[in-house]
Design a protein around this motif. Sequence first.
Motif, PDB file in Angstrom:
ATOM      1  N   ALA A 105       2.344   6.120  -7.175  1.00  0.00           N
ATOM      2  CA  ALA A 105       1.307   6.892  -7.860  1.00  0.00           C
ATOM      3  C   ALA A 105       1.707   8.355  -7.986  1.00  0.00           C
ATOM      4  N   SER A 106       2.508   8.855  -7.068  1.00  0.00           N
ATOM      5  CA  SER A 106       2.951  10.246  -7.191  1.00  0.00           C
ATOM      6  C   SER A 106       4.305  10.347  -7.876  1.00  0.00           C
ATOM      7  N   LYS A 107       4.823   9.212  -8.312  1.00  0.00           N
ATOM      8  CA  LYS A 107       6.061   9.162  -9.090  1.00  0.00           C
ATOM      9  C   LYS A 107       7.285   9.618  -8.313  1.00  0.00           C
ATOM     10  N   ALA A 108       7.173   9.730  -7.004  1.00  0.00           N
ATOM     11  CA  ALA A 108       8.319  10.195  -6.227  1.00  0.00           C
ATOM     12  C   ALA A 108       9.456   9.189  -6.287  1.00  0.00           C
ATOM     13  N   TYR A 109      10.671   9.652  -6.407  1.00  0.00           N
ATOM     14  CA  TYR A 109      11.900   8.864  -6.408  1.00  0.00           C
ATOM     15  C   TYR A 109      12.072   7.950  -7.617  1.00  0.00           C
ATOM     16  N   TRP A 167       2.720   1.705  -3.216  1.00  0.00           N
ATOM     17  CA  TRP A 167       1.800   2.090  -4.282  1.00  0.00           C
ATOM     18  C   TRP A 167       1.476   3.580  -4.226  1.00  0.00           C
ATOM     19  N   ASN A 168       1.243   4.091  -3.023  1.00  0.00           N
ATOM     20  CA  ASN A 168       0.976   5.518  -2.876  1.00  0.00           C
ATOM     21  C   ASN A 168       2.127   6.358  -3.371  1.00  0.00           C
ATOM     22  N   MET A 169       3.333   5.919  -3.044  1.00  0.00           N
ATOM     23  CA  MET A 169       4.514   6.664  -3.466  1.00  0.00           C
ATOM     24  C   MET A 169       4.664   6.568  -4.986  1.00  0.00           C
ATOM     25  N   GLY A 204       0.817  -1.214   0.000  1.00  0.00           N
ATOM     26  CA  GLY A 204       0.000   0.000   0.000  1.00  0.00           C
ATOM     27  C   GLY A 204       0.848   1.259   0.000  1.00  0.00           C
ATOM     28  N   LYS A 205       1.855   1.291   0.870  1.00  0.00           N
ATOM     29  CA  LYS A 205       2.691   2.492   0.964  1.00  0.00           C
ATOM     30  C   LYS A 205       3.497   2.695  -0.310  1.00  0.00           C
TER      31      LYS A 205
END
Lengths: 453, 475
Positions: free
Chosen positions: A418-422, A414-416, A411-412
């Motif tokens: 989805a925002s394309k971070a890193y 996936w959230n990251m 889950g975590k």
Amino acid sequence: MSVVTVQLGQCGNQIGFEVFDALYTDSHCPHGLCSKRENEAYQASCKERFFSEEENGVPIARAILVDMEPKVTSQTLSKAAQSGRWKYGQHSCFCQKQGSGNNWAYGYSVHGPRHEESIMNLIQKEVEKCDSLSGFFIIMSMAGGTGSGLGAFVTQKLQDQYSNSLKMNHIIWPYGTGEVIVQNYNSILTLSHLYRSSDALLVHENDAVHKICAKLMNIKQISFSDINQVLAHQLGSVFQPTYSVEGSCHYRRNPLGDLMENLVPHPEFKMLGIRNIPQMSENSLAYSTFTWAGLLKYLRQMLISNSKMEEGIDWHVRPPLSRLPTLGKASLNRELQFNTSIANLVILRGKDVHSADLGGFKDPALYTSWLKPINAFNVWKTQRAFSKYEKSAALVSNSQFLLKPLDTIVGKAWNMFASKAYIHQYTKFGLEEEDFLDSFTLLEQVVASYCNL
Amino acid sequence: MTQSVVVQVGQCGNQIGCCFWDLALREHAAVNQKGIYDEALSSFFRNVDTRVVGDGGSISKGKICTLKARAVLIDMEEGVVNEILQGPLRDVFDSKQLITDISGSGNNWAVGHKVFGSLYQEQILEKLRKSAEHCDCLQCFFIIHSMGGGTGSGLGTFLLKMLKDEFPDVYRFVTSVYPSGEDDVITSPYNSILAMKELNEHADCVLPIDNQSLFDIISKIDLMVNSGKLGTTIKPKSLVTSSAGAVKKRHQKPFDAMNNIVANLLLNLTSSARFEGSLNMDLNEISMNLVPFPQLHYLVSSLTPLYTLADVNIPTRRLDQMFSDAFSKDHQLIRADPKHSLYLACALMVRGNVQVSDLRRNIERLKPSLQFVSWNQEGWKTSLCSVPPVGHSHSLLALANNTCVKPTFMELRERFMRLYKKKAHLHHYLQIEGMEESCFMEALSSLSGLIEEYNQLDATKSMPVEDFPRLSVAM
């Protein structure tokens, strides 16, 4: 048969040291509570598995140390050598100058191919020292770059090169609140790759072991050394010799093979957890006595209620009534937080081990419907006590233990994602968004499979 | 182990650099009792036999002969560098590592960047290549400069592009001193904004520093030292502002104390890479963990404790205080309040006798009062290094990628606009070949783009954290 250990990255090497130390110390422990002949057979079996022929009396661990920067491996090598009791092979270490920077892609795509030959050669040399190989034990963390990325790469190569040998990966699940910010990415990439190439994943969660140190061992300022020692104790209680069918003084020969056979009946389910009882500080140990009935009662409830240690167990959780149809059973389980098992292995060590009653573990209500308890449950025993504990019991379980932690990490991540971070840090080294998506897909599948048990 | 090369540009850069080398020697002297040239030392120093002429003098192991800093010193005036070469650190530097001129850049970015850039390009490249060749495995360039002047700002940022092209795999960490509001250089806003564009495009990581914040920290320490409170004797050498007592005998110059803070920052940043610990953090991990998107690479730093009191027993309460202080706006090295802005990521680099449980306890304790971006709710990177800094039993360096840098940039933009609207002093820049008004416009737009990124992130601050819908699997 022997086990070759591959220690990867800072975590893998720090833990590896503690594991060999625990195995050695236990096998030379004077409080074996058994006959001399028995003790000697135990020692010999342990030695065959984990140590090779001594040069001037000092046993050499059957291990290779791999890290991409030199500080930890040189520390580990010297710590072992200084102990004077056992050591690592002089040429068993491979290290480079610059680490993987917590970057799975760097460990997998850059370090992996670059150093494949050297690392596989080292492994080959160690394998050649074994009369007969049970398999590989690979110690790694998921959160960093070397253990995770290079670990995934090496496991894959072992799959290719030693297709007849078993591979068990010992994985360290990082603390929930970060040690590394990109740990969730590194974790899902590692898990998805290992699921394809490893035979079993034996998981230790840092949070759980930390709690054991705090609540059971009463350690005030907990260091990684403390955590690793508890972990090594748990591993030792699983890997030290136990009787084969022939009975006392005859020890099982194939630890990894036997573990796999008993615990991994289906390739979709290969995540294993360990529970150990009792676990306490040396001071408290002097004042405690145990019965098998008591220990097993606690251990069973730890299994059912998914508790990580013998304190704070939820005694309200009960196995469901087996009369209900399968579908109803699954949803009820979720509500009751009941932990359904696929397979369990209980390992008993110590005094009066043959009098222990394991009926509680044979209850069909504990297991999925597609395996009878007679196949799903196994017990190994030895009269020889483990590491100062007059009686100790370990449980290795293939169950829904890791369902929630896995779900949380996915889950975590996936959230990251989805925002394309890193993401740019990974694509820099050849990983594509596709690769991430593949990993997510595979793990969602695993989550769903375990959920529907 | 890897090596790093320090490139100090301009007056500010060289003065800070000088303090850095001073403290680095002191730190290694305290740790390295046997005088053996080890890997930790080799990260910043070469071991040279000065009797050998030419280049063959490098010794890779064994006893320490003469230590030479892995540094390149650049200044377009001779004063500062000459002083260094006549001072107590003269043996640490090689004349071959210096590039100087006499006329200076006149506080003009264009002179530093365009004029001296093209004039000294070849020389600089040659010195950099040489220093890289002396490294077994070069990992990072540390560039130290100020933003408000001409040399540090102009030539310092000219270097960045050169480093990027010539050494693409080596990290570029820039320590930039931003001009404070009362800066006496009138054109500092121009210089800073022109330099910012280069930092945006070519730096891997920037650690902005503000003179005013450094000054406030020093005042705080002075107050503490002189307050004469009962039972508060400060351990000598433990001040974050103190320098190696043995090396510098003269009374400290006004900027020395401030420069020492920055020097300590750099030492603590690299400590976990140089020394052992139970949870190491290499320099490449800084960028990996703290830079979620390439443009957002500005890290606000804070150092605690500022001093150590003389009593030896550090109760847990004091240790926890160290963690709390790291997040207070008084300890940040720029004017910023991270607690009231949005965190994208945070790193805690601990040194000394601190264990993982202390770290975890404090993270749990402080987390509720901090706001993290929705996709990085547990965005902590931690490291534990066993070797404490000189004079302390433990210390903490916090690096935050936080929207609290935004006000600094916005103020800079405002000061820039005030000058630019009136075209004040513009002719000094435009008369330089290669400079046009478009350079200013591009630089301004680059900064505005960056500010806008931070604005968008800030807008998400009060929104509820929603999970993205997961992939659904057919069973």
